[in-house]
Scaffold this motif. Structure first.
Motif, short mmCIF file in Angstrom:
data_model
loop_
_atom_site.label_atom_id
_atom_site.label_comp_id
_atom_site.label_asym_id
_atom_site.label_seq_id
_atom_site.Cartn_x
_atom_site.Cartn_y
_atom_site.Cartn_z
N GLY A 174 0.82 -1.20 0.00
CA GLY A 174 0.00 0.00 0.00
C GLY A 174 0.87 1.26 0.00
N ASP A 214 -1.83 1.70 -8.35
CA ASP A 214 -2.95 1.11 -9.10
C ASP A 214 -4.27 1.65 -8.56
N GLY A 215 -5.36 1.11 -9.03
CA GLY A 215 -6.67 1.58 -8.63
C GLY A 215 -6.99 1.32 -7.17
N ASN A 216 -6.24 0.44 -6.53
CA ASN A 216 -6.48 0.13 -5.11
C ASN A 216 -5.54 0.89 -4.18
N GLY A 217 -4.76 1.80 -4.75
CA GLY A 217 -3.83 2.57 -3.93
C GLY A 217 -2.58 1.81 -3.54
N ASN A 218 -2.25 0.77 -4.29
CA ASN A 218 -1.05 -0.02 -4.02
C ASN A 218 0.05 0.30 -5.02
N SER A 220 2.42 -0.03 -7.85
CA SER A 220 2.47 -0.85 -9.07
C SER A 220 3.83 -0.76 -9.75
#
Length: 241
Positions: A174, A214-218, A220
């Motif tokens: 994250g 990425d879209g999940n806030g992780n 990439s």
């Protein structure tokens, strides 16, 4: 006269009989003993044991020679073909292949190589690739991790190699936790739009690090260099005070 004639006749008869007896005895002593000639089959049977003895002696000599040779070399004859020694060339190829795989999967934290970045090339078994930063020939890649340098400046980027970390931060972690880890190690969050941009000064050298998310806030991907320029230079003023 008649009587004398008879006496002479008897004497003559006795002499004849005596002579015949001696002749018979002489013939009995001189008669040769006739033996039957051996047949070819009997001769072969008599010779076979000698041949067998010769073969046995030859076999014994061969066995003895093998035994002596085993004693001299310290090895025993083994006719078991189920176990075969592995070729030296195959062992060497396997050793090189295993070593390459270990290097390719080795976990490395680049924060330990900020000033010794060139050693990452051999450590990660990196291969030459097309230049993407400086247009030089010193550009390398290993499983989506890229490193390129020009004299004393360099850039590195991780486009998805989970084995290459920065301050323990891996692809997929994250962004919020990654930011906390960096600030705990002296990095400054520039709090740019979208986030994920950090700077620091180590040993008088300036570094910048930017995360892609990425879209999940992780995390990439990430990019790091030791030659910051442009508007971000102003951010270093607060670190130098």
């Amino acid at each position: 006269m008649k009587r004398k004639s008879m006496i002479v006749a008897v004497l003559m008869a006795s002499m004849l009989l005596g002579a015949c007896g001696k002749q018979a005895e002489t013939n009995g002593e001189k008669d040769p003993v006739v033996t039957e000639a051996p047949t070819e089959e009997a001769t072969l049977e008599a010779e076979e044991p000698a041949g067998n003895d010769t073969k046995t002696e030859e076999s014994a000599e061969v066995t003895k020679g093998a035994t002596d040779n085993s004693a001299a070399t310290g090895k025993t004859n083994n006719t078991d073909s189920s176990v075969k020694p592995e070729s030296t060339d195959i062992k060497e190829e396997k050793s090189v292949e295993t070593e390459s795989q270990e290097k390719a999967t080795l976990e490395v934290d680049v924060s330990n190589y900020l000033s010794d970045y060139k050693s990452l090339k051999s450590l990660l078994n990196m291969e030459s690739t097309t230049s993407w930063q400086f247009g030089t020939s010193d550009s390398y890649v290993s499983n989506n991790f890229y490193l390129e340098w020009d004299k004393d400046i360099y850039s590195m980027r991780n486009d998805g190699n989970p084995s290459v970390k920065v301050y323990g931060i891996s692809i997929g972690d994250g962004l919020e936790q990654a930011g906390k880890t960096l600030t705990a190690n002296g990095w400054k969050d520039c709090e740019t739009e979208g986030g994920g941009f950090f700077i620091t000064i180590i040993g008088g050298n300036k570094y910048c690090l930017e995360f892609g998310i990425d879209g999940n806030g992780n995390v990439s991907n990430w990019y790091l260099n030791n030659w910051p320029e442009g508007d971000i230079i102003d951010y270093y003023d607060s670190l130098e005070q």
